[in-house]
Design a protein around this motif. Structure first.
Motif, PDB file in Angstrom:
ATOM      1  N   GLN A  13      50.466  62.236  26.148  1.00  0.00           N
ATOM      2  CA  GLN A  13      51.334  62.372  27.316  1.00  0.00           C
ATOM      3  C   GLN A  13      52.796  62.205  26.914  1.00  0.00           C
ATOM      4  N   SER A 122      51.717  66.650  27.155  1.00  0.00           N
ATOM      5  CA  SER A 122      51.599  66.977  28.573  1.00  0.00           C
ATOM      6  C   SER A 122      52.561  66.124  29.395  1.00  0.00           C
ATOM      7  N   SER A 123      53.017  66.716  30.486  1.00  0.00           N
ATOM      8  CA  SER A 123      53.988  66.005  31.337  1.00  0.00           C
ATOM      9  C   SER A 123      53.294  65.140  32.379  1.00  0.00           C
TER      10      SER A 123
END
Length: 123
Positions: A13, A122-123
């Motif tokens: 993340q 990933s956001s």
């Protein structure tokens, strides 16, 4: 036969960290400058960072400066890329490369390349 084998890629993340390794064989590692390059889908390959054969000189792309750190262990024939504060735009295939020159950031001057390892943020 020269081989460069990357490891340590994966999914993380945003804000997370990963440490990539590149193990070299078939060459006198301490004589080679090393670099990391990356290529995102649909984009040209780009320089990330490089380290001189002795480890005394490093250079970073502006986009990763202050977040990524390159290092090498000539006794282990390995170069590392510590990636902190990862951003979605860091998503790419990361490849290490070896140059007979002591140090360069120019991709065309690298003689050997690894297969690459995927990094997905990933956001």
């Amino acid at each position: 036969q020269v081989q460069l084998v990357e490891s340590g890629g994966g999914s993380v993340q945003a804000g997370g960290s990963l440490r990539l390794s590149c193990a070299a064989s078939g060459l006198t590692f301490s004589n080679y400058g090393m670099g990391w390059f990356r290529q995102a889908p649909g984009k040209e390959p780009e320089f990330v960072t490089a380290i001189s054969s002795s480890g005394g000189i490093t250079n970073y792309a502006d986009s990763v400066k202050g977040r990524f750190t390159i290092s090498r262990d000539n006794a282990k024939n390995t170069v590392y890329l510590q990636m902190n504060s990862l951003k979605p735009e860091d998503t790419a295939v990361y490849s290490c490369a070896a140059t007979r020159r002591a140090f360069t950031i120019i991709s065309g001057l690298y003689n050997y390349w690894g297969q690459g390892t995927q990094v997905t943020v990933s956001s």
